[in-house]
Design a protein around this motif. Sequence first.
Motif, mmCIF file in Angstrom:
data_model
loop_
_atom_site.group_PDB
_atom_site.id
_atom_site.type_symbol
_atom_site.label_atom_id
_atom_site.label_comp_id
_atom_site.label_asym_id
_atom_site.label_seq_id
_atom_site.Cartn_x
_atom_site.Cartn_y
_atom_site.Cartn_z
ATOM 1 N N ASN A 106 0.817 -1.178 -0.524
ATOM 2 C CA ASN A 106 -0.048 0.284 -0.174
ATOM 3 C C ASN A 106 1.054 1.446 0.221
ATOM 4 O OD1 ASN A 106 -3.068 -1.236 0.606
ATOM 5 N ND2 ASN A 106 -1.747 -1.859 1.738
ATOM 6 N N GLY A 107 2.437 1.451 0.133
ATOM 7 C CA GLY A 107 2.875 2.528 0.424
ATOM 8 C C GLY A 107 3.072 2.964 -1.117
ATOM 9 N N ASN A 108 2.808 2.123 -2.404
ATOM 10 C CA ASN A 108 3.706 2.829 -3.971
ATOM 11 C C ASN A 108 1.927 3.300 -4.140
ATOM 12 O OD1 ASN A 108 4.435 3.425 -6.087
ATOM 13 N ND2 ASN A 108 5.401 1.753 -5.934
ATOM 14 N N THR A 109 2.234 4.831 -4.430
ATOM 15 C CA THR A 109 0.706 4.261 -4.807
ATOM 16 C C THR A 109 0.429 4.802 -6.280
ATOM 17 O OG1 THR A 109 1.052 7.774 -5.454
ATOM 18 C CG2 THR A 109 -0.391 6.730 -3.100
ATOM 19 N N PRO A 122 6.886 -2.529 -5.168
ATOM 20 C CA PRO A 122 7.275 -2.634 -4.138
ATOM 21 C C PRO A 122 6.689 -1.196 -3.309
ATOM 22 C CG PRO A 122 9.116 -1.497 -4.614
ATOM 23 C CD PRO A 122 8.299 -1.824 -6.076
ATOM 24 N N GLY A 123 7.456 -0.921 -2.267
ATOM 25 C CA GLY A 123 6.556 0.249 -1.444
ATOM 26 C C GLY A 123 6.904 1.726 -2.003
ATOM 27 N N GLY A 124 6.397 2.702 -1.326
ATOM 28 C CA GLY A 124 6.665 3.953 -1.936
ATOM 29 C C GLY A 124 8.438 4.709 -1.185
ATOM 30 N N CYS A 125 9.247 5.769 -1.948
ATOM 31 C CA CYS A 125 10.407 6.190 -1.209
ATOM 32 C C CYS A 125 9.620 7.389 -1.701
ATOM 33 C CB CYS A 125 11.467 5.735 -1.982
ATOM 34 S SG CYS A 125 13.201 6.319 -0.703
ATOM 35 N N TYR A 126 9.680 8.406 -0.436
ATOM 36 C CA TYR A 126 10.108 10.431 -0.532
ATOM 37 C C TYR A 126 10.619 10.871 -1.628
ATOM 38 C CZ TYR A 126 7.454 9.421 3.960
ATOM 39 O OH TYR A 126 7.315 9.578 5.241
ATOM 40 N N GLY A 127 10.627 11.243 -2.644
ATOM 41 C CA GLY A 127 12.089 12.154 -3.266
ATOM 42 C C GLY A 127 12.422 11.299 -4.542
ATOM 43 N N ALA A 131 8.338 6.150 -9.725
ATOM 44 C CA ALA A 131 7.705 4.989 -9.781
ATOM 45 C C ALA A 131 7.789 4.094 -8.285
ATOM 46 C CB ALA A 131 9.063 4.256 -10.296
ATOM 47 N N LEU A 132 8.329 5.110 -7.779
ATOM 48 C CA LEU A 132 7.821 4.414 -6.411
ATOM 49 C C LEU A 132 7.229 5.132 -5.189
ATOM 50 C CD1 LEU A 132 11.642 3.663 -5.409
ATOM 51 C CD2 LEU A 132 9.984 1.775 -5.674
ATOM 52 N N GLY A 133 6.319 6.092 -6.067
ATOM 53 C CA GLY A 133 5.285 6.617 -5.304
ATOM 54 C C GLY A 133 4.860 8.379 -6.423
ATOM 55 N N GLY A 134 5.845 8.853 -6.218
ATOM 56 C CA GLY A 134 5.628 10.123 -6.340
ATOM 57 C C GLY A 134 5.182 11.620 -5.394
ATOM 58 N N PHE A 135 5.910 10.784 -4.209
ATOM 59 C CA PHE A 135 6.485 11.311 -3.018
ATOM 60 C C PHE A 135 7.047 12.512 -2.650
ATOM 61 C CE2 PHE A 135 4.558 7.123 -2.122
ATOM 62 C CZ PHE A 135 3.380 7.949 -0.791
ATOM 63 N N ALA A 136 6.517 13.930 -2.490
ATOM 64 C CA ALA A 136 7.646 14.800 -2.228
ATOM 65 C C ALA A 136 8.440 14.558 -1.376
ATOM 66 C CB ALA A 136 6.647 16.238 -1.790
ATOM 67 N N GLY A 137 9.742 15.000 -1.698
ATOM 68 C CA GLY A 137 11.244 14.524 -0.833
ATOM 69 C C GLY A 137 11.649 15.716 0.486
ATOM 70 N N SER A 138 12.534 15.278 1.222
ATOM 71 C CA SER A 138 12.572 15.741 2.021
ATOM 72 C C SER A 138 13.270 17.060 1.996
ATOM 73 C CB SER A 138 13.016 14.389 2.945
ATOM 74 O OG SER A 138 14.292 14.467 2.717
ATOM 75 N N HIS A 139 14.175 16.871 1.342
ATOM 76 C CA HIS A 139 14.938 18.548 0.637
ATOM 77 C C HIS A 139 13.969 19.567 0.794
ATOM 78 C CE1 HIS A 139 18.534 15.775 0.670
ATOM 79 N NE2 HIS A 139 18.146 15.904 -0.792
#
Length: 391
Positions: A106-109, A122-127, A131-139
């Motif tokens: 469920n982590g990868n949208t 796989p799951g999602g990953c920030y930034g 392909a890994l969810g398109g989550f905004a990163g931490s910078h």
Amino acid sequence: MKALVWEGANELAVRQVPDPQIRNEQDAIVRVRKTVTCGSDLHLLGGYIPFMERGDVLGHEFLGEIVEVGPQVRNHKVGDRVVVCSFVSCGKCWYCQHQQFSLCDNGNTNPMITENVWGSAPGGCYGYSHALGGFAGSHAEYIRVPYADQGAFTVPDEVSDERALFASDSAPTGWMGADLAGVKPGDVVAVWGAGAVGQMAARASVLLGVDRVIVIDRLDNRLQMAQTHLGVETLNYEQQDVSGELLERSGGRGPDVCIEAVGMESHSSGPQFWYDQVKQQLRIEADRPIAAREGIYNCRKGGSVFVLGVFAGLVDKFPLGAVMNKGLTLRGAQQHGQRYIPMLLERMARGELVTEHLATHTMPLDEAPRGYDMFKQKLDGCVRAVFQPTS
């Protein structure tokens, strides 16, 4: 808010982007205090990881303070100082229940992308691309943290920001490599790569009681760092015969465990580097598996090889015959950080796991493009560049 965004291959800029908002009841908003570069980010900058879009915010290793929580967040409150796992995991699916958090269902949208590329998502990953969810990163000054009760961990008071920062990704990645590779007391372990992840894999091996750890790299400052801060042996592959030294230091058999901590842009002083680099630049192969090949060839018969470095697709001249005929166990994974971070924070609090030395350069977020250039070019002994978006 200000954020470091991807503007195209090898192009970065700090500019204003919309503030993150609570989207789901299990979300939290974190004010980022420290965020650090990672070697896998360089694959994004070079254009080797597809599905990046102009304006995407980079960064996946960070620490901060919670400023807002969704109504279903139970373990955290506003004001908590937390380190956040780089991988987004729900904590409830079959994979999370089996502590394989980076494989979360469920982590990868955007699961269709990696289902088509790798067979499953796989799951999602920030930034780290859409392909890994398109989550905004931490910078960035602020970041939305989905599944906050699963991915955010309160930092003990006695652990500094500089130390806890590396519990987000580098330390759990390195520990996972040693753990899942099956290192045990008496083993000889060889680690390719003396960056942050390689050093953490080496330190994990020491703490797990192995007999010898040998770290392999070409940069003397990193090798000296591994000797000084980790108490391990080192080899400079540009100056020494790695295969001969590994045999000599392992009773003539080869290391029991070989850990690859370099990834898809690995370097070599031999002709294989030029072969792989040309094929990668022409996109005939996606990744340069030089360090992985060396680990397979040098591992003892019946030993274990673990791939920690990031790979995206297809490689050429992969020695599958050596894997089979030598009876090797070959594994790899993105980090299952939620499995290890609480233990790592405890070890950090006791002084068993020290990471501050990895943060060789600290600068404000406005200077992040310069920091990435230093990091990529390995200027001024840069091992990791830490950015401080807010005071």
